[in-house]
Structures are given as C-alpha cells and as structure tokens.
Design an enzyme around this catalytic site. Sequence first.
Site, mmCIF file in Angstrom:
data_model
loop_
_atom_site.group_PDB
_atom_site.id
_atom_site.type_symbol
_atom_site.label_atom_id
_atom_site.label_comp_id
_atom_site.label_asym_id
_atom_site.label_seq_id
_atom_site.Cartn_x
_atom_site.Cartn_y
_atom_site.Cartn_z
ATOM 1 N N LYS A 137 0.817 -1.214 0.000
ATOM 2 C CA LYS A 137 0.000 0.000 0.000
ATOM 3 C C LYS A 137 0.854 1.270 0.000
ATOM 4 C CE LYS A 137 -4.339 -1.482 0.078
ATOM 5 N NZ LYS A 137 -5.252 -1.519 1.213
ATOM 6 N N ARG A 190 -4.559 -10.141 3.580
ATOM 7 C CA ARG A 190 -4.742 -10.098 2.127
ATOM 8 C C ARG A 190 -3.454 -9.556 1.516
ATOM 9 N NH1 ARG A 190 -6.690 -6.658 -1.926
ATOM 10 N NH2 ARG A 190 -7.924 -7.747 -3.530
#
Length: 292
Positions: free
Chosen positions: A234, A268
């Site tokens: 991210k 995830r």
Amino acid sequence: MTNTSELVTTEPKPRVDRLTQRLRDPRPLLCGIVNVTPDSFSDGGSCLDHAAAVARGLRLADEGAGIIDVGGESTRPGSRQPGVAEELERVVPVIERLTRATSVPVSVDTSRAEVMRAAVAAGASMINDVRALQEPGAVRAAAELGVPVCLTHMLGSPATMQRDPRYDDVVGEVVAFLRRRVEECSEAGIPDGHVVVDPGFGFGKTLEHNLELLASLPTLGQLGLPIMVGLSRKAMLGQITGRPVRHRRTASATAAVLAVQRGARILRVHDVAATSDALKVLDALASVEVPR
C-alpha cells in the site's frame, strides 16, 4: 461472455463449511490477491488474461494461500468502476477454472449483487466487499448465497476517497461503521459466523489514520469477529520507506507481522511466500518458553 446458468458449481457447501471453520481458527490465514484488472495499483494488467490469472492463483495456493481472492474492479484511488458485464467477464471464468483446479477456497472481490451471484455459482466460497454490502441488493444476495462475507470500511468511493479524508476519531468511526454493517447483515439473516471485518487501510485514510488504525486493531477486535487487513504494497508503506510499489515486499511482510501481533486473523497479500516466511518466524518465537 460466460453464461452463468451453464456453470457447474464444484462441491460448494463442503468448501464453504471448511472455510467458515477455518475463519474461526486463531492461526493467521493468508489471502492471496488475483487482480483481473488493467489498472490495479500494484499489478494492473499482469493478470488480465484469464490463463495468467488462473496461473497466478494456483501459484499463490502452492505458496500457502488459504484463500484466493479474485477481483475484476480496481479500487485504487481515482479508479473507475467497470460495467457489470465487463466485471463478470473478468472474474467468472477465472473463478470457475480455479475452483476446478484447486481445493483452496476462492473469494470474489466485488460490490455488485449480480457478480456475487455469478461468482458463487462458479464456485466462489466467500464475498469480499470494499463497500460493505451497501450497494443495491448486495446484503440480500449475500444472505441468500450463504457464504462468508468480508465487510470493509471505506470513506467515500475509490474515485474520491483520498481527497483530503478527515475524521474526528478514525478508530471510533471505523468501529462504529463496521458495527452498523454487521448489525444490518444479522438482520438480513447473515450469521456472525459468516462475517469478517476489515478496517480498510488506504480506503479514505491518511498515513496517520492508517497507523492509528494499525496500532488500534485490538479495539476493532472488540467486535468479536475475525479481522482481515490489506496492507500489502500500500501507499502508506511507500510513504514510510520511500520505495516504489514493486519494492515494498519487506515492508509488507513486516506490516503483516505487526497486524497479526495486534489481532489480525486474515492477511490479504500479493506476496504469499514472503509473508508466510515472516509468520513462521513469529510463530517459532511464540512457541518459546522464556524461563522466569
């Protein structure tokens, strides 16, 4: 386009039952990412071809993924939502082939009731929804399909979520939102045993918001439900390390370990093997009895 009425569902209930039981296991569970999109932030375009997407899913399963998450919509900041037919064509053939090729449960990453129904008909055992079943018909579809669901917090939409996100109390507001969504799911007939929650790292949050949520995962744990986190590659990790998206594997594995230490159950991730190795080290340390 695939005719979903002709799809053959592969032993759906045993897969769903096994996944539901595994979601209650305290051991961390890795959810490998397969983005069948041209524009995802990390690997857009690499799995747009169905064969490439299936090959990636099988590789993630071999590396230790306990769930394979297949999505046909990029939810990176500023992304556009594809049409329903386009999303169906991206994900349904991949899910059908994966469920025939591996016993690892497949999750569909979607917000649309039509895609949920087609994906489960193709063999998907879970729904992962960044919009927390708020789209028309989504809660009803999930309840009728009888598979586990993951509810994610997102401020706004992918197109707008990173335009100056603001909170008075990010942790309190995220927890309150997820509690409301869990209650609506319960009212619709979705049992708590089928619900997972995700604080939505990067979905309408600044770096400071994300770090506060990561530090406060135990507060989210007060909902009494398994927590999924999506920290892999991210932008927040890029802000911390200064590294481009393709070089955030180490930071991603580190963030995964920190999340597990704070109560995350499902991770995830893009890099299943690296994350699995990091968790093995954590597990080895946890098994050591320190003399007093």
